[in-house]
Scaffold this motif. Sequence first.
Motif, PDB file in Angstrom:
ATOM      1  N   LYS B 250       0.843  -1.206   0.000  1.00 38.58           N
ATOM      2  CA  LYS B 250       0.000   0.000   0.000  1.00 38.58           C
ATOM      3  C   LYS B 250       0.873   1.250   0.000  1.00 38.58           C
ATOM      4  N   LYS B 251       1.968   1.188   0.754  1.00 37.43           N
ATOM      5  CA  LYS B 251       2.902   2.331   0.778  1.00 37.43           C
ATOM      6  C   LYS B 251       3.528   2.582  -0.592  1.00 37.43           C
ATOM      7  N   GLU B 252       3.592   1.546  -1.410  1.00 37.74           N
ATOM      8  CA  GLU B 252       4.155   1.678  -2.760  1.00 37.74           C
ATOM      9  C   GLU B 252       3.075   1.997  -3.791  1.00 37.74           C
ATOM     10  N   GLY B 253       1.832   2.130  -3.317  1.00 34.46           N
ATOM     11  CA  GLY B 253       0.749   2.509  -4.232  1.00 34.46           C
ATOM     12  C   GLY B 253      -0.020   1.342  -4.836  1.00 34.46           C
ATOM     13  N   TYR B 254       0.195   0.122  -4.319  1.00 32.39           N
ATOM     14  CA  TYR B 254      -0.520  -1.053  -4.836  1.00 32.39           C
ATOM     15  C   TYR B 254      -1.399  -1.656  -3.751  1.00 32.39           C
ATOM     16  N   ASP B 255      -2.691  -1.791  -4.025  1.00 34.73           N
ATOM     17  CA  ASP B 255      -3.584  -2.446  -3.070  1.00 34.73           C
ATOM     18  C   ASP B 255      -3.945  -3.837  -3.592  1.00 34.73           C
ATOM     19  N   ILE B 256      -3.381  -4.859  -2.974  1.00 31.17           N
ATOM     20  CA  ILE B 256      -3.626  -6.233  -3.429  1.00 31.17           C
ATOM     21  C   ILE B 256      -4.608  -6.956  -2.515  1.00 31.17           C
ATOM     22  N   SER B 257      -5.149  -6.241  -1.511  1.00 33.98           N
ATOM     23  CA  SER B 257      -5.855  -6.919  -0.407  1.00 33.98           C
ATOM     24  C   SER B 257      -7.096  -7.699  -0.846  1.00 33.98           C
ATOM     25  N   ASP B 258      -7.736  -7.302  -1.965  1.00 35.65           N
ATOM     26  CA  ASP B 258      -8.969  -7.996  -2.363  1.00 35.65           C
ATOM     27  C   ASP B 258      -8.710  -9.237  -3.218  1.00 35.65           C
ATOM     28  N   ARG B 259      -7.447  -9.539  -3.518  1.00 33.12           N
ATOM     29  CA  ARG B 259      -7.136 -10.707  -4.365  1.00 33.12           C
ATOM     30  C   ARG B 259      -5.853 -11.396  -3.916  1.00 33.12           C
ATOM     31  N   PHE B 260      -5.624 -11.448  -2.636  1.00 32.29           N
ATOM     32  CA  PHE B 260      -4.349 -11.920  -2.106  1.00 32.29           C
ATOM     33  C   PHE B 260      -4.597 -12.992  -1.056  1.00 32.29           C
ATOM     34  N   ILE B 261      -4.068 -14.190  -1.308  1.00 29.46           N
ATOM     35  CA  ILE B 261      -4.109 -15.223  -0.267  1.00 29.46           C
ATOM     36  C   ILE B 261      -2.700 -15.734  -0.006  1.00 29.46           C
ATOM     37  N   ASP B 262      -2.491 -16.265   1.164  1.00 26.47           N
ATOM     38  CA  ASP B 262      -1.212 -16.881   1.527  1.00 26.47           C
ATOM     39  C   ASP B 262      -1.469 -18.355   1.820  1.00 26.47           C
ATOM     40  N   CYS B 263      -0.647 -19.215   1.227  1.00 25.82           N
ATOM     41  CA  CYS B 263      -0.869 -20.662   1.417  1.00 25.82           C
ATOM     42  C   CYS B 263      -0.797 -21.055   2.892  1.00 25.82           C
ATOM     43  N   GLY B 264       0.068 -20.369   3.640  1.00 25.23           N
ATOM     44  CA  GLY B 264       0.199 -20.655   5.068  1.00 25.23           C
ATOM     45  C   GLY B 264      -1.049 -20.326   5.856  1.00 25.23           C
ATOM     46  N   CYS B 265      -1.889 -19.418   5.332  1.00 25.28           N
ATOM     47  CA  CYS B 265      -3.148 -19.079   6.003  1.00 25.28           C
ATOM     48  C   CYS B 265      -4.286 -20.009   5.578  1.00 25.28           C
ATOM     49  N   GLU B 266      -4.113 -20.696   4.453  1.00 23.66           N
ATOM     50  CA  GLU B 266      -5.196 -21.522   3.902  1.00 23.66           C
ATOM     51  C   GLU B 266      -5.153 -22.964   4.368  1.00 23.66           C
ATOM     52  N   ILE B 267      -3.967 -23.470   4.676  1.00 24.22           N
ATOM     53  CA  ILE B 267      -3.820 -24.924   4.832  1.00 24.22           C
ATOM     54  C   ILE B 267      -4.367 -25.460   6.151  1.00 24.22           C
ATOM     55  N   TYR B 268      -4.364 -24.640   7.204  1.00 25.98           N
ATOM     56  CA  TYR B 268      -4.910 -25.091   8.492  1.00 25.98           C
ATOM     57  C   TYR B 268      -6.105 -24.223   8.862  1.00 25.98           C
ATOM     58  N   SER B 269      -6.996 -24.772   9.656  1.00 24.60           N
ATOM     59  CA  SER B 269      -8.081 -23.955  10.191  1.00 24.60           C
ATOM     60  C   SER B 269      -7.611 -23.310  11.493  1.00 24.60           C
ATOM     61  N   LYS B 270      -8.295 -22.274  11.888  1.00 25.68           N
ATOM     62  CA  LYS B 270      -7.885 -21.524  13.089  1.00 25.68           C
ATOM     63  C   LYS B 270      -7.920 -22.408  14.345  1.00 25.68           C
ATOM     64  N   ASP B 271      -8.796 -23.427  14.332  1.00 29.30           N
ATOM     65  CA  ASP B 271      -8.892 -24.258  15.545  1.00 29.30           C
ATOM     66  C   ASP B 271      -7.862 -25.394  15.571  1.00 29.30           C
ATOM     67  N   GLN B 272      -6.935 -25.398  14.590  1.00 26.75           N
ATOM     68  CA  GLN B 272      -5.903 -26.457  14.599  1.00 26.75           C
ATOM     69  C   GLN B 272      -4.670 -26.054  15.419  1.00 26.75           C
ATOM     70  N   ASP B 273      -4.740 -24.903  16.078  1.00 25.90           N
ATOM     71  CA  ASP B 273      -3.703 -24.489  17.027  1.00 25.90           C
ATOM     72  C   ASP B 273      -2.316 -24.351  16.387  1.00 25.90           C
ATOM     73  N   VAL B 274      -2.267 -23.736  15.194  1.00 26.75           N
ATOM     74  CA  VAL B 274      -0.975 -23.569  14.537  1.00 26.75           C
ATOM     75  C   VAL B 274      -0.488 -22.119  14.641  1.00 26.75           C
ATOM     76  N   HIS B 275      -1.150 -21.332  15.488  1.00 27.02           N
ATOM     77  CA  HIS B 275      -0.748 -19.937  15.685  1.00 27.02           C
ATOM     78  C   HIS B 275      -0.820 -19.147  14.385  1.00 27.02           C
ATOM     79  N   ALA B 276       0.341 -18.691  13.836  1.00 28.87           N
ATOM     80  CA  ALA B 276       0.299 -17.747  12.703  1.00 28.87           C
ATOM     81  C   ALA B 276       0.091 -18.412  11.343  1.00 28.87           C
ATOM     82  N   GLY B 277      -0.007 -19.754  11.295  1.00 27.33           N
ATOM     83  CA  GLY B 277      -0.259 -20.424  10.011  1.00 27.33           C
ATOM     84  C   GLY B 277       0.806 -21.438   9.652  1.00 27.33           C
ATOM     85  N   GLY B 278       0.749 -21.927   8.427  1.00 27.17           N
ATOM     86  CA  GLY B 278       1.703 -22.937   7.958  1.00 27.17           C
ATOM     87  C   GLY B 278       2.953 -22.320   7.371  1.00 27.17           C
ATOM     88  N   SER B 279       4.012 -23.136   7.271  1.00 23.10           N
ATOM     89  CA  SER B 279       5.254 -22.686   6.639  1.00 23.10           C
ATOM     90  C   SER B 279       5.948 -23.915   6.041  1.00 23.10           C
TER      91      SER B 279
END
Lengths: 338, 338
Positions: B250-279
């Motif tokens: 955003k500081k560089e003038g690009y807003d990617i927030s509406d089309r941006f996913i991270d695989c580490g956020c997708e692979i586990y559910s929040k209740d799987q106790d993995v804290h910040a996600g997969g790596s």
Amino acid sequence: MAKHRLGGQTVKLENPPCILSRATIVGKKEGQGPLGEYFDVVLEDDLWGEKTWEKAECRMYQEAAKMAITRAGKQPQDINYLFGGDLLNQIITANFAARTLGIPFFGLYGACSTLTESMSLGAMLISAGYADLVLCVTSSHFCTAERQYRFPLEMGTQRPPTAQWTVTGAGAFLLSNDMKPPYITHITTGKVIDYGITDTNNMGAAMAPAAAATIKAHFEDTQQGPDAYDLIVTGDLGWFGRELTIDLLKKEGYDISDRFIDCGCEIYSKDQDVHAGGSGCGCSAVVFGAYILRKMEEGVYKRILLLSTGALLSTTSCQQGESIPGIAHAITIDMDRG
Amino acid sequence: MAKHRLGGQTVKLENPPCILSRATIVGKKEGQGPLGEYFDVVLEDDLWGEKTWEKAECRMYQEAAKMAITRAGKQPQDINYLFGGDLLNQIITANFAARTLGIPFFGLYGACSTLTESMSLGAMLISAGYADLVLCVTSSHFCTAERQYRFPLEMGTQRPPTAQWTVTGAGAFLLSNDMKPPYITHITTGKVIDYGITDTNNMGAAMAPAAAATIKAHFEDTQQGPDAYDLIVTGDLGWFGRELTIDLLKKEGYDISDRFIDCGCEIYSKDQDVHAGGSGCGCSAVVFGAYILRKMEEGVYKRILLLSTGALLSTTSCQQGESIPGIAHAITIDMDRG
């Protein structure tokens, strides 16, 4: 079949890139060896003013890279890709040097085969028109390797006759599409070969089958024999591995013994107490960069086959009873563009 | 300038290769996550009948590789090059799997950026006519990574909220010059970027600046913005790193927030106790291979930008007070050949 493949494991480059410049930095012991006069920089001590051996190795790597860039009259921002690696866990030498250099970076791990691995990939990208300038850099350091792979240096552990001495050295090579010999004309990419060696003090025996297999594949793919080369150079087989490679290739019908040297046998003299010779990513990098390329420029050798050779092991794999496979990548270096 | 360069860090492939086939294998925990149904194989336990976790990881790597080859109706001897790596010291997973597969092998170390590093190089070699078939494989394993980088698992060490969970998984991708979508059309190679993060339990923050820098470079080099993509996918930034990347861009003038996913956020559910996600190297490999490519085939996404993201550290570099730099390599995957 893809248009530039000769079949098997070999490609012929349609626009052979050249080695535009290079730089070599070695430790004190390497400077005292028979090739001492050829190296660009010889350190007075293996810490080079840094607090740790790892930081000293990283500085060698960076300084060699910068020297190769400067000698070609270029700046780091002119370089399209940096290919590099080293022996340390997670290739921290190459990664931290790449941070300083600021060049788009492909990190490699090929153990001591990294030099020709990096030059294979760099040469293909230039020949294909993806890059104008590619920097290939690799290094090793006796003290960082010894304590990572074997024992704390302070223990003064005894070494058997088959053991090799990790070269403290860094070599950097700037490849370009300029018309200036020598050129890289052919690339033969190695497979991982395992003859079941389990002695971590006998890396030469672990790597020799891979070196022999890649040389054989290169001869078959190019339909040439040893006569096509003035010199065949391996990376760090040492005295035992060199003999094994000659024997293995004789069984395949190729006698390379009259034109075959190993960088690990050349870098130290017999009275330097290194047992079977030198090893490490830096070994083929500094011997090729400082000595062999000089001899090519002087007209002593016109066409050579260079193979860096890697032993693929970790302390964990050895502790879990695994054998030590090897890999070797070959490139043809020619004063003619072919 | 070399003919296929767009300038900066990006090349446009003249003959975009396709992803001909792929295979994914994951551990039990990953199979229990929200993407469980998409993976080809879900292990019942993380040893998979082997004596050590390292051997289990190697078996996952090999089996994923063989499955991708078989699905394309090919044999290992048809494959010109294998590009691969993993997180373990001296990439023993990739090396020992390459021994079994018998394919000419380029070993890579890019930490968790290895997937797009391997696909960048493989795609360039096919497009240029050096290869017909290139196999790209990478893996990680929670148990091998945890004990190598952090603590023995038996200690049950507590993890802070920014810590991520290393994915147990392997993904293999067979690239070819066939005319079969999806295609790899552009490659943007990352630089090593360091914002001075020293917390080994906050890899997302260490990698986010590299992800943002490569996305920005890609937009500038291709003269496009986020609108050119249906989805931008990063490898394993996790929840904290994902937010940081959005803010930095955003500081560089690009807003990617509406089309941006991270695989580490997708692979586990929040209740799987993995804290910040997969790596881990396996994270982007299995999420991209199993889920995102399926959605592209189903027509949900037509053109995506994929970035695997790596944190470059070793236990030695951390013990010596070094910060943790990051790297990210981007590739454009398009259902049209362009």
